[in-house]
Structure formats: C-alpha cells, structure tokens
Design a protein around this motif. Sequence first.
Motif, PDB file in Angstrom:
ATOM      1  N   ASP A  34      12.735  -0.223   9.903  1.00  0.00           N
ATOM      2  CA  ASP A  34      13.351  -1.531  10.085  1.00  0.00           C
ATOM      3  C   ASP A  34      12.969  -2.166  11.421  1.00  0.00           C
ATOM      4  OD1 ASP A  34      14.932   0.263  11.512  1.00  0.00           O
ATOM      5  OD2 ASP A  34      16.826  -0.588  10.842  1.00  0.00           O
ATOM      6  N   ALA A  35      12.339  -1.411  12.316  1.00  0.00           N
ATOM      7  CA  ALA A  35      11.845  -1.984  13.565  1.00  0.00           C
ATOM      8  C   ALA A  35      10.740  -3.014  13.299  1.00  0.00           C
ATOM      9  CB  ALA A  35      11.341  -0.894  14.503  1.00  0.00           C
ATOM     10  N   TYR A  83      17.927  -1.650  15.590  1.00  0.00           N
ATOM     11  CA  TYR A  83      17.234  -0.990  14.482  1.00  0.00           C
ATOM     12  C   TYR A  83      17.708   0.442  14.345  1.00  0.00           C
ATOM     13  CZ  TYR A  83      14.285  -4.939  15.673  1.00  0.00           C
ATOM     14  OH  TYR A  83      13.839  -6.193  15.976  1.00  0.00           O
TER      15      TYR A  83
END
Length: 158
Positions: A90-91, A65
């Motif tokens: 985006d994690a 990520y």
Amino acid sequence: MGVITHDLETPSSIPPARLFKAFVLDADTLIPKIIPQAIKSVEILEGDGGAGTVKLITFGEGYAYKSAKQRVDAVDKENFTYSYTVIEGDALAGLFESISYHIKIVAAPEGGSVCKNRSIYTTKGDAQVSEEEIKAGKEKASGMFKAIEAYLLANPDA
C-alpha cells in the motif's frame, strides 16, 4: 505511465563507512530498534541481503501505510552505494508501478559525509502525483536519516 525523479542531498557529520553500515547494512535491525513508530519490522522473504533480495517492510502503528515489499537492486560496500525498489504494498498508494531509490554516501570536503538519494517514481497509467505527496515522502526519509544519525552520535561504539 510517467516517471518523476527527485534528488535529495543530506549532509552528516558521520564518516561515510559508518553511515553506510548503519543506514544500509544494519538498517533492517537498527531502524525498527530506534524508530519503531516508522518501521516495525523488516523480514527477508527471499535472498541473502544482496541484489535480488526481497524484503517485507511492516510500518509502525499510526503510519500512513501498513507494508511494502522491496527488492534490493544493488549493494556496493566499497563505494557506499545501494539501490532498491518498492515493488508491492500500500506504500505504492495505487498510484505507482514502483518507486526506486538510489543511495550514494560520499565523503564531504569538510569532513563527515553527504547522503545522495535519487528517488524515481514510476506512475501507473496517467496517474498524477502532487508535489506535496513527494515532499511528504522526502520528509519521512529525511526524518529516518536524521534519527539514525542522532543514534550514531549518541552511541559512538554502535
């Protein structure tokens, strides 16, 4: 929306106060210093580090990520507890509304401490998460914990 809860207990030879200081209170500067491949930087966007603080975590090169925003939910320095929630980035992998972590460091009966970590994954809609995905996240967290522990053992004055 579903909720998946996982608990992880990690023993350490480090006393609770010292481990809490490194793993929680000094983590924003310590982790990028000792494992920059995992976390490149931590920037406070809002707040003073206490409850309500929002942080931008930038992950290291080659990490799965790029970034995540975390909100500090609670910090209790006397009882060695810390809670935070990943709220953006985006994690969350497009699967989660949020991921909350509740950390408590307690004294171990034989000395040292035990880090108790509860992770609560709140999924989007009817998204399904595999056991392998959660296991991979737990392994990364455990790896960071062990890196901090090794640093503390190698640097007794840190």
